[in-house]
Enzyme design. Structure first.
Site, PDB file in Angstrom:
ATOM      1  N   GLU A  89      53.066 -11.314   7.591  1.00  0.00           N
ATOM      2  CA  GLU A  89      53.680 -11.087   8.870  1.00  0.00           C
ATOM      3  C   GLU A  89      52.358 -10.790   9.638  1.00  0.00           C
ATOM      4  O   GLU A  89      51.231 -10.367   8.924  1.00  0.00           O
ATOM      5  CB  GLU A  89      54.277  -9.618   8.957  1.00  0.00           C
ATOM      6  CG  GLU A  89      55.787  -9.815   8.533  1.00  0.00           C
ATOM      7  CD  GLU A  89      56.305  -8.430   8.672  1.00  0.00           C
ATOM      8  OE1 GLU A  89      56.007  -7.401   9.636  1.00  0.00           O
ATOM      9  OE2 GLU A  89      57.047  -8.065   8.313  1.00  0.00           O
ATOM     10  N   CYS A 332      54.972  -2.692   9.728  1.00  0.00           N
ATOM     11  CA  CYS A 332      54.644  -3.633   9.255  1.00  0.00           C
ATOM     12  C   CYS A 332      55.577  -3.898   7.946  1.00  0.00           C
ATOM     13  O   CYS A 332      55.738  -2.834   7.270  1.00  0.00           O
ATOM     14  CB  CYS A 332      53.276  -3.640   8.541  1.00  0.00           C
ATOM     15  SG  CYS A 332      52.066  -3.866   9.827  1.00  0.00           S
TER      16      CYS A 332
END
Ligand code: SAH
Length: 349
Positions: A89, A332
């Site tokens: 990511e 995250c």
């Protein structure tokens, strides 16, 4: 696996073109394409035969976009697929003063902080310098029409100082004048706290902004939420930060997640003040981002600001970080976890 071209620095590119029997100026041509995150089809100023040979061993675009989520505030969370089929990511954050990108440096993370979604499944592997850089290159290309990017934060998945060599190379690549040319002051490295490598970074000539994920002012408390606290004491960490400041002249940042009722009391203010006395630093307070695997809650906004005021009142420079993009799958690692889990479910049914 092919080597990403963006893994190579100027010397390595020069060596590559000479190995392929090409004139020296080809290195600059390649670097221009690499920086623009072009595909090999875009390399139209290079001989087709050379591209054919090159593409057997090297890749031009090591990351492909799997999916993205755009938040109401303009933040974009990208999920990329690597050539080995791993997912990572990255986040794009638009600000009035410029745009920043938050990159991941590992697939998963081995540090095992209890509040963090990235470490849920442990460490899978380190990303290469080129795979870290490719996240920034891709997003800079994607956001070209809004001025590209001018700030990099290593605050995505993974522990940068546990992937030291690739982190060091990445910082040099992204800082290079003929690359993205992001200034040292606009690069931030966030670490859970590996003191030897904090000092090593300064000794290797890096003077980026250094953020330490402190999250608790005492070893007893820190051990409850961060496994790394069993190896290094807060005293050792603060001493390493002092050395970093002495060598680089850069004020250091302490990140402090606010966990309601756990580390946001008057006692914590006193302990933080004691610990940070004499260190040139700023404390960034981050209200906990709730994740699927951690039960604690952030304090209210009012409590967070009150804690900040108490720190300031005792002479500790502090601010509450505005959390962006939290309506795009939160902290995250969560977009990845959810996508990978959904894929697994689809496979089973
Ligand atoms: N491994 C590095 C960088 C990655 S995490 C580090 O530990 O610093 C980036 C920051 O996000 C760290 O400060 C980390 O503690 C914080 N973080 C992780 N999970 C979080 C959560 N659920 N809510 C708020 N911050 C979180």
């Amino acid at each position: 696996m092919k080597t990403p071209l963006c893994d190579l620095n100027t010397d390595e590119l020069a060596e590559l073109v000479s190995r392929f029997g090409q004139p020296k100026y080809r290195a600059k041509q390649i670097l221009r394409h690499v920086t623009a995150y072009d595909s090999f089809e875009d390399y139209t100023d290079l001989p087709k035969s050379f591209i054919a040979e090159l593409s057997e061993k090297y890749s031009a675009q090591p990351l492909t976009e799997e999916t993205r989520v755009t938040a109401s505030d303009g933040a974009v969370r990208y999920l990329f697929k690597t050539e080995s089929g791993d997912f990572i990511e990255s986040v794009y954050l638009p600000h009035d003063y410029g745009n920043s990108v938050c990159v991941s440096c590992q697939v998963g993370c081995g540090m095992g902080c209890v509040f963090c979604a990235s470490g849920k499944h442990g460490l899978v592997r380190n990303l290469s310098a080129g795979e870290i850089l490719a996240q920034a290159l891709y997003i800079a290309r994607d956001k070209k029409d809004v001025g590209g990017i001018n700030k990099i934060v290593m605050m995505g998945s993974g522990e940068p100082l546990a992937n030291y060599d690739n982190t060091l190379k990445f910082i040099k690549l992204v800082n290079a004048p003929d690359g993205l040319n992001i200034g040292m002051r606009s690069i931030s490295v966030s670490t859970c706290g590996l003191p030897e490598n904090i000092i090593r970074l300064a000794n290797d000539g890096i003077s980026c902004t250094l953020s330490l994920s402190l999250h608790a002012a005492t070893d007893i408390k820190r051990k409850q939420i961060m496994r790394v606290a069993n190896t290094y004491s807060v005293r050792e960490l603060i001493s390493a930060l002092g050395t970093y400041f002495d060598k680089t002249g850069r004020r250091v940042i302490l990140e402090y997640i606010l966990i309601g009722g756990f580390n946001d009391t008057k006692q914590d203010v006193t302990e933080l003040r004691q610990l940070l006395k004499g260190l040139c630093c700023h404390v960034n307070l981050i209200p906990l981002n709730p994740t699927d695997n951690y039960n604690m809650k952030p304090p209210t906004k009012k409590q967070a600001y009150a804690f900040c005021e108490q720190l300031k009142a005792v002479g500790v420079s502090a601010s509450v970080r505005r959390s962006m993009g939290s309506d795009v799958a939160g902290a995250c690692g969560q977009l990845k976890n959810r996508t990978v889990e959904a894929k697994a479910r689809n496979k089973r049914t």
